[in-house]
Design a protein around this motif. Structure first.
Motif, PDB file in Angstrom:
ATOM      1  N   VAL A 105       0.857  -1.187   0.000  1.00 30.47           N
ATOM      2  CA  VAL A 105       0.000   0.000   0.000  1.00 30.47           C
ATOM      3  C   VAL A 105       0.893   1.238   0.000  1.00 30.47           C
ATOM      4  O   VAL A 105       1.699   1.426   0.925  1.00 30.47           O
ATOM      5  CB  VAL A 105      -0.937   0.001   1.218  1.00 30.47           C
ATOM      6  N   GLN A 151      -1.102  -1.138  -4.271  1.00 27.50           N
ATOM      7  CA  GLN A 151      -2.342  -0.393  -4.045  1.00 27.50           C
ATOM      8  C   GLN A 151      -1.964   1.084  -3.916  1.00 27.50           C
ATOM      9  O   GLN A 151      -1.293   1.475  -2.968  1.00 27.50           O
ATOM     10  CB  GLN A 151      -3.020  -0.893  -2.779  1.00 27.50           C
ATOM     11  N   HIS A 191      -2.772   4.731  -3.153  1.00 25.15           N
ATOM     12  CA  HIS A 191      -3.757   5.415  -2.326  1.00 25.15           C
ATOM     13  C   HIS A 191      -3.616   6.927  -2.357  1.00 25.15           C
ATOM     14  O   HIS A 191      -4.259   7.618  -1.563  1.00 25.15           O
ATOM     15  CB  HIS A 191      -3.613   4.938  -0.877  1.00 25.15           C
TER      16      HIS A 191
END
Length: 205
Positions: free
Chosen positions: A44, A66, A68
């Motif tokens: 992330v 991921q 973000h």
């Protein structure tokens, strides 16, 4: 950091996320415990550089990134070319409404979307958004449903999965609602979650 990653991995989730954003209280560093290859490791990131993502991918054997932050389609395209084996999950935050036109330029440069709740922090805000917004989802790209999902949402999740807008829901992403403190997961509650979602044949993370 994830304080009981080994215990969580023993439950054999489909995905296991590791946060590489230093301001987070869940920031992961140090040695990665042994994790079965069947569990896909997700890094992330929040506005990280491609070099930083590449370093973490190599060090920890990440299979997914991921994103973000405010990453652009051009950045996603560059990342895909730099690390072809890495699956890209682009996160979009939703509150009461969402302009799905924002997805148009990401269609060819990422593999999944993730819809989270818009809040003060990029993730981990602990509450859900209005899932009815997804009735207007215009894409066929699979997505992760995230944002403050806990055991108390399981009935709502079951109902959601019956609706047309859930057709492309690939996985349910959970985090803060299953923690006793940042980075420490409640294993018994995760077991309960696992049983609940397996009845819907939905992947978990």
């Amino acid at each position: 950091m994830n304080k009981n990653t080994g215990e969580v991995a023993a439950l054999k989730p489909d995905y296991l996320g590791f946060i590489f954003w230093e301001p987070s209280r869940r920031y992961f560093e140090g040695e990665m415990p042994s994790i079965p290859h069947s569990i896909k490791k997700v890094g992330v990131f929040v506005d990280a550089t491609i070099l930083e993502i590449a370093e973490k991918t190599k060090t920890y054997g990440l299979l997914y990134a991921q994103l973000h932050g405010s990453e652009t389609p051009a950045f996603c395209d560059e990342l895909k070319k730099a690390i072809p084996q890495l699956k890209i999950v682009k996160v979009f935050s939703i509150q009461d409404d969402f302009d799905f036109g924002k997805l148009n330029h990401f269609e060819d440069v990422c593999d999944y979307y993730l819809f989270d709740t818009k809040g003060k922090l990029p993730g981990g805000n602990g509450y859900t958004f209005n899932w009815e917004v997804l009735q207007r989802y215009p894409s066929t790209k699979p997505y992760f449903l995230s944002g403050g999902i806990g055991l108390e949402e399981m009935i709502s999740i079951k109902e959601f999965m019956k609706r047309p807008e859930a057709r492309f829901c690939h996985a349910i992403d959970v985090n803060s609602k299953f923690e006793t403190e940042p980075g420490l997961k409640n294993i018994e509650e995760l077991k309960t979650l696992q049983k609940a979602i397996q009845t819907n044949n939905t992947k978990a993370r």
